[in-house]
Write a protein that holds these residues in place. Structure first.
Motif, PDB file in Angstrom:
ATOM      1  N   ILE A 185      -8.734   2.600  -5.529  1.00  0.00           N
ATOM      2  CA  ILE A 185      -7.433   3.242  -5.374  1.00  0.00           C
ATOM      3  C   ILE A 185      -6.709   2.601  -4.200  1.00  0.00           C
ATOM      4  N   TYR A 186      -5.526   2.058  -4.450  1.00  0.00           N
ATOM      5  CA  TYR A 186      -4.705   1.457  -3.387  1.00  0.00           C
ATOM      6  C   TYR A 186      -3.572   2.396  -3.031  1.00  0.00           C
ATOM      7  N   HIS A 187      -3.613   2.933  -1.812  1.00  0.00           N
ATOM      8  CA  HIS A 187      -2.528   3.755  -1.275  1.00  0.00           C
ATOM      9  C   HIS A 187      -1.716   2.845  -0.362  1.00  0.00           C
ATOM     10  N   LEU A 210      -1.102   4.011  -5.668  1.00  0.00           N
ATOM     11  CA  LEU A 210      -0.231   5.089  -5.222  1.00  0.00           C
ATOM     12  C   LEU A 210       0.865   4.418  -4.402  1.00  0.00           C
ATOM     13  N   VAL A 211       2.084   4.353  -4.959  1.00  0.00           N
ATOM     14  CA  VAL A 211       3.080   3.427  -4.443  1.00  0.00           C
ATOM     15  C   VAL A 211       4.377   4.134  -4.046  1.00  0.00           C
ATOM     16  N   CYS A 212       4.845   3.846  -2.826  1.00  0.00           N
ATOM     17  CA  CYS A 212       6.087   4.440  -2.331  1.00  0.00           C
ATOM     18  C   CYS A 212       7.293   3.839  -3.058  1.00  0.00           C
ATOM     19  N   ILE A 213       8.253   4.673  -3.407  1.00  0.00           N
ATOM     20  CA  ILE A 213       9.407   4.191  -4.189  1.00  0.00           C
ATOM     21  C   ILE A 213      10.735   4.728  -3.684  1.00  0.00           C
ATOM     22  N   ARG A 223      11.684  -2.932  -6.268  1.00  0.00           N
ATOM     23  CA  ARG A 223      10.740  -3.704  -5.468  1.00  0.00           C
ATOM     24  C   ARG A 223       9.330  -3.108  -5.582  1.00  0.00           C
ATOM     25  N   ALA A 224       9.235  -1.797  -5.738  1.00  0.00           N
ATOM     26  CA  ALA A 224       7.927  -1.173  -5.941  1.00  0.00           C
ATOM     27  C   ALA A 224       7.289  -1.657  -7.235  1.00  0.00           C
ATOM     28  N   PRO A 238       3.990   6.937  -8.629  1.00  0.00           N
ATOM     29  CA  PRO A 238       5.000   6.878  -7.568  1.00  0.00           C
ATOM     30  C   PRO A 238       4.860   8.021  -6.583  1.00  0.00           C
ATOM     31  N   MET A 239       5.242   7.752  -5.331  1.00  0.00           N
ATOM     32  CA  MET A 239       5.187   8.767  -4.271  1.00  0.00           C
ATOM     33  C   MET A 239       6.307   8.481  -3.271  1.00  0.00           C
TER      34      MET A 239
END
Length: 292
Positions: A185-187, A210-213, A223-224, A238-239
């Motif tokens: 899991i990549y945060h 788990l990717v900031c958008i 870009r995310a 997305p987070m």
């Protein structure tokens, strides 16, 4: 055909038929979104990890209730020193005895300025970018990943500096959390897109990103989506959006952009409090070139 041979064939056929059932019955990894960048992870062995645990954030209508119910945690992972990521870290740590996983600079700042219990952060749970550490008797392995952001920490009450004065919190980052006999899991933490995201998969194939958008303070949806492409993540969640009006990136836009940039990735949009259950995936592997 001998009776022994006959029964061997029957047994093998029955075992093959049962394999899907056995796989479903096996312990799974649970990932629950708690709003903003906060997640709870429960490993197959029942260990509990919190990442950036701002539990009572505005996106979480049951935040206070959820926070009050927390009575067990093994690890708290912090990506950087901003308040919307530190959140309820200290309260959870004092209630549960959880150890802090953070870079050395951030961990020391949390103890000195943030009120984190000194005995719950030490050499065993700290590292730095490019390094990885084994924790919880080897059940999880954590790799430290850089991020393009900031990490200033506002001092808490009781620190030997003015309350809310901005203190050095080290460099921002993210984590690849590899669960034994489970997923990687990549945060991302808070970050912009950067080219070396393509090297994150050196720590093993990324099952969940788990990717900031949200845009403004981090990369936006387009870009995310490119970040997802670089990592080759199988599933992306997305987070860090919608908590405040200025975080304008939307999960719908992210899903559309990811469909174009990384069509092999499944986008899963979680509701606050929703749990994603991950099947057994990759056993933990050291980074390429790492010693045995």
């Amino acid at each position: 055909m001998t009776p022994r041979r006959f029964f061997s064939i029957v047994f093998a056929a029955a075992l093959l038929a049962l394999l899907p059932v056995l796989a479903l019955a096996a312990p799974l990894t649970q990932v629950t979104w708690l709003g903003q960048s906060a997640y709870k992870i429960v490993t197959p062995g029942g260990r509990i990890l919190f990442i950036d645990p701002w539990i009572d954030n505005p996106k979480n209508p049951k935040g206070a209730e959820t926070l009050a119910a927390i009575d067990k945690a093994d690890l708290i992972l912090l990506t950087h020193g901003h308040g919307d990521h530190i959140g309820n870290t200290v309260e959870i740590a004092k209630k549960t005895g959880a150890q802090l996983v953070a870079t050395f600079d951030l961990g020391k700042a949390m103890v000195q300025y943030g009120g984190f219990p000194e005995k719950q952060f030490g050499f065993a749970t700290t590292g730095y970018f490019g390094g990885h550490i084994a924790l919880l008797d080897g059940e999880v392995k954590v790799a430290f990943i850089p991020a393009v952001h900031g990490s200033g920490l506002e001092a808490a009450e009781g620190a030997a500096v003015p309350v809310k004065s901005l203190q050095y919190g080290g460099q921002p980052g993210g984590f690849v959390i590899s669960v034994k006999n489970g997923p990687a899991i990549y945060h991302t933490g808070d970050t912009d897109l950067f080219g070396d995201m393509a090297l994150v998969k050196d720590f093993g194939p990324i099952d969940l990103m788990l990717v900031c958008i949200g845009d403004k303070f981090t990369m936006g949806p387009k870009r995310a989506a490119q970040a997802v492409k670089l990592t080759g993540a199988r599933v992306a969640v997305p987070m860090h959006y919608g908590t405040f009006p200025v975080l304008t990136g939307t999960p719908g836009e992210f899903a559309e952009e990811t469909k174009k940039a990384s069509p092999g990735t499944t986008v899963k949009i979680l509701q606050v409090g929703e749990t994603l259950t991950l099947p057994l995936a990759h056993a933990m592997k050291p980074p390429r070139g790492a010693g045995r």
